[in-house]
Design an enzyme around this catalytic site. Structure first.
Site: not given
Length: 799
Positions: A673, A716
């Site tokens: 990520s 997130k």
């Protein structure tokens, strides 16, 4: 006399002369033979096949001797089958086969029963009738009326054929009688067969008599035992060992165990009865019998299948979690329509404190089922699941069977907590043992090493919980339906605190509702400044702390009620742990904010980059995993390939070292990520341009600058919302995941979907002329300061 007739082969049946019988015919050649007979004089030749399984018999497959019969009735049945009623007329023997298609035509030699009745034949007839009468009395399968009809027959051949047709003989014996053309031979053969059958019947009678005597003996023993019990009771005496055995037998009889289990239990009782009382093996047998009797082999609770009541209970116990509630209501609806549906296996995946365990309890309450919970965290012994062998005194069943005993029903809600924290060692792999438990195709016969008998787990509703999905073994994960619970928004946390957490803590601390009042703004400040989590566990701890402070004040007599507001929260909870938002920090060169997905939910991580004079080394610190290191190298190579477009000297990598650091180095960090985040931070440091303080990003980068999709988008985005981020940069391929974002969060964030790293830099870096964010002079000063620290020629990044 010779004749030509159609042949009908028979399977497993013989038709004697003078007998009438129904036959079902389905083979095409046989149907054609019947139709040919009906067109002529309705006569057909019946002969039995040697093997009934043969579908297309030939000459060698059919007995030569048969019966000439007349078709009395013909009835066509559905499916092309014909049922005929035939009457046997005379014996016959096939001399040759004339044709096979469309039916079998044969030339036969007919035989008629002729000749005078001699004294010897008369004697044989009387003997045969006498034997037949005895046979009927012994077998009791032939009605007495048949004997009356047989006795009235005077023709010896007809008498033999009628008696043979009523006897339950082997087909070989019947064929032998049919082939006996001589009447005297036929009568002698039949007398011999009847004598043999009588002997067999006599043996059957003796066996039945023996069984009856044995039953009477058992009943007598039972009667005597009862008398002994009565005498001992009257005298006040009791044989403890016998009393224990009898008590166990009574329990087994009352338990209504499955037949196989009952037989096993009674066998163990017999073993116990023969053992010395103090033998170690006796203790093992007693414990085993206790477990067999304690398990719910047949007991189960009745499900409450009212969807409206279940929905009300789920809403009472939990705020939000619409996907999970919808899945449970779907299960109830299907359960109401399909009574024999196997229990589903759900896996709740989410960070700590989001309500996974309490949700399982609510499901059990909604269904009115028993609830059992076992924790699998740190379990590394396969025997914990499958049980121990009964080879020593301390042996026990596995935790699955123990849970079923605790539940007391065969259809509880069974919670397997922390399934992602299973481990294994030399004692076996418990995750592999769970494959049988969590597979609906296998768990109806779950085998525990201790019980050694199949136990039905198919009606159990298994629910598992995990913090992360990747650490669950793939074969085990494949057997479960994963439902993700990412975390709560700020508004949801406030509602949960008002509806559930505050009333619960007030009750636990003995406080009344009016003695502690917490305002909504106070809750909001607690959530923002004293907790930073996906769940509500720390929020509950802070509320419990407020309750403790309030209880002390009330007991001390200082006040009768406490009101907590946003202004006086720190008087109770102390100095705030966290700043309200990360986005309030200043815009800094070489610092970018990335979004990470961890076991405790989403997190916002700062990626810092420093450019130093050197020889082109790339240094990575912060306890990064291999995947993050590869992302850093890929981002660095991308910047080198785009040096000219970004206004960087083509040889910048030869004169400078780049150091990438992710703070909180004690925490392991890995995953794809952070690719665009590290590339953005490096670009900012090399170019001397600050990164916007209200932007966070996630995505993987390739050498050519393409941005690849990543997972955990909802977690997130919620982390970015908690941190006060205004703009979130996501890969274009993750656009579909935006549907999972709660509407109240989606309204407060700007989502920028990118496909290439150039788009990321254009959005994330501060432009030179920017009147809306801060004075351009401050940006210019920051750029000039960065340039003086780095031997690079900076060129403008066009936006």
């Amino acid at each position: 006399m010779s004749r030509i007739l159609p042949l009908l082969p028979l399977r497993g049946v013989i038709v004697f002369p003078y007998t009438v019988l129904h036959l079902d015919v389905g083979r095409e050649r046989s149907i054609n033979a019947i139709e040919a007979a009906m067109v002529r004089d309705r006569e057909i030749f019946l002969a039995m096949q040697k093997e009934a399984q043969t579908d297309d018999p030939g000459e060698e497959d059919i007995y030569a001797t048969g019966t000439v019969a007349e078709i009395k009735q013909l009835l066509k049945l559905p499916g092309g089958t014909i049922r005929i009623l035939v009457e046997g007329l005379r014996r016959g023997r096939i001399t040759r086969y004339l044709s096979y298609d469309p039916y079998m035509a044969v030339e036969i030699q007919e035989y008629r029963d002729e000749g005078a009745t001699t004294n010897e034949v008369e004697a044989l007839m009387r003997t045969l009738i006498n034997e037949f009468e005895h046979y009927v009395k012994m077998s009791k399968r032939i009605p007495p009326e048949t004997v009356v009809a047989v006795v009235s027959l005077e023709e010896p051949g007809r008498l033999a054929d009628v008696i043979a047709s009523h006897l339950n003989l082997k087909l070989v014996d019947k064929q032998a009688i049919l082939e006996a053309f001589n009447i005297q031979e036929r009568l002698e053969l039949l007398c011999e067969i009847l004598a043999r059958e009588k002997e067999i019947l006599e043996l059957e009678r003796k066996i039945n008599l023996r069984v009856r005597k044995q039953m009477e003996k058992t009943q007598k023993e039972y009667y005597l035992r009862e008398q002994i019990k009565a005498i001992q009771k009257e005298l006040g005496e009791k044989d403890e060992r016998q009393a224990e055995v009898e008590e166990l037998r009574e329990k087994i009889a009352q338990a209504k165990l499955p037949k196989e289990i009952e037989e096993r239990a009674l066998k163990e009782v017999e073993r116990l009865e023969k053992m010395p009382p103090m033998a170690a093996e006796a203790t093992v047998v007693r414990n085993y019998l206790d477990w067999l009797l304690a398990l719910p082999w047949q007991k189960e609770t009745r499900d409450r299948l009212d969807i409206k009541v279940a929905e009300k209970i789920l809403n009472e116990d939990h705020y939000g979690l619409e996907e999970v509630k919808e899945r449970i209501l779907e299960y109830l609806a299907i359960r109401k329509l399909a009574k024999k549906m196997r229990g589903p296996i759900l896996c709740f995946v989410g960070p700590p404190g989001v309500g996974k365990t309490s949700l399982a309890k609510s499901i059990a309450r909604a269904l009115q089922r028993k609830f059992v919970r076992i924790s699998l965290g740190g379990v590394r012994d396969e025997a914990e699941i499958r049980g121990h062998r009964r080879t020593y005194v301390g042996a026990l069943p596995g935790r699955i069977i123990q849970g079923m005993k605790q539940a007391g029903s065969k259809n509880p809600v069974f919670l397997l907590d922390e399934i992602d924290k299973l481990s294994s060692d030399f004692r076996g792999d418990p995750a592999s043992a769970l494959l049988e438990v969590l597979d609906p195709e296998q768990n109806y016969m779950f085998s525990d090493h201790y019980i050694e008998a199949p136990f039905d787990l198919s009606k159990v509703m298994f629910i598992t919980t995990a913090n992360v999905e990747y650490s669950i073994p793939r074969p085990l994960l494949d057997r479960m339906e994963v439902i993700r619970i990412p975390g709560y928004t700020e508004e949801e946390k406030i509602k949960i605190a008002e509806l559930h957490l505050i009333p619960k803590q007030l009750k636990e601390h003995g406080l009344k509702k009016e003695q502690l009042i917490i305002s909504e703004n106070a809750l909001r400040r607690i959530i923002r400044e004293y907790t930073r989590e996906a769940g509500v566990r720390n929020l509950e701890r802070q509320i419990a702390k407020l309750c403790r402070k309030t209880a002390k004040e009330i007991v001390s007599g200082n006040t009768t009620a406490v009101k907590v507001t946003a202004q006086n929260v720190d008087n109770f909870l102390g100095v705030p742990r966290y700043r309200h938002t990360l986005a309030e920090e200043a815009e800094v060169v070489g610092v970018a904010r990335g979004l990470a997905w961890t076991e405790v939910g989403g997190e916002v991580l700062n990626v810092e980059v420093a450019v130093l004079p050197g020889k082109g080394n790339l240094t990575l610190t912060g306890k990064l995993g291999d995947v993050m290191k590869e992302s850093a190298y890929a981002g660095f190579s991308y910047l080198r390939s785009r040096a000219k477009e970004l206004g960087l000297p083509l040889d910048f990598h030869e004169k400078n070292d780049v150091h990438i650091h992710v703070p909180e180095g004690a925490i392991p960090k890995d995953g794809p990520s952070a690719g665009i985040t590290m590339a953005t931070a490096m670009a900012s440091a090399l170019m001397g341009v600050p990164v916007r303080n209200d932007v966070a990003m996630t995505g993987e980068i390739t050498l050519r600058g393409r941005v690849l999709s990543v997972g955990g988008i909802k977690e997130k985005v919620l982390a970015a919302h908690r941190a006060g981020i205004k703009t979130v940069i996501l890969p274009k391929d993750n656009e579909k995941n935006l549907e999972e974002i709660p509407p109240q969060v989606k309204r407060k964030l700007k989502f920028v979907l990118v496909e290439h790293m150039d788009e990321v830099l254009k959005e994330a870096l501060v432009p030179f002329e920017r009147s809306s964010r801060q004075p351009a002079t401050e940006v210019k000063e920051a750029r000039e300061e960065a340039i003086t620290q780095q031997p690079l020629t900076h060129l403008a990044l066009s936006r």
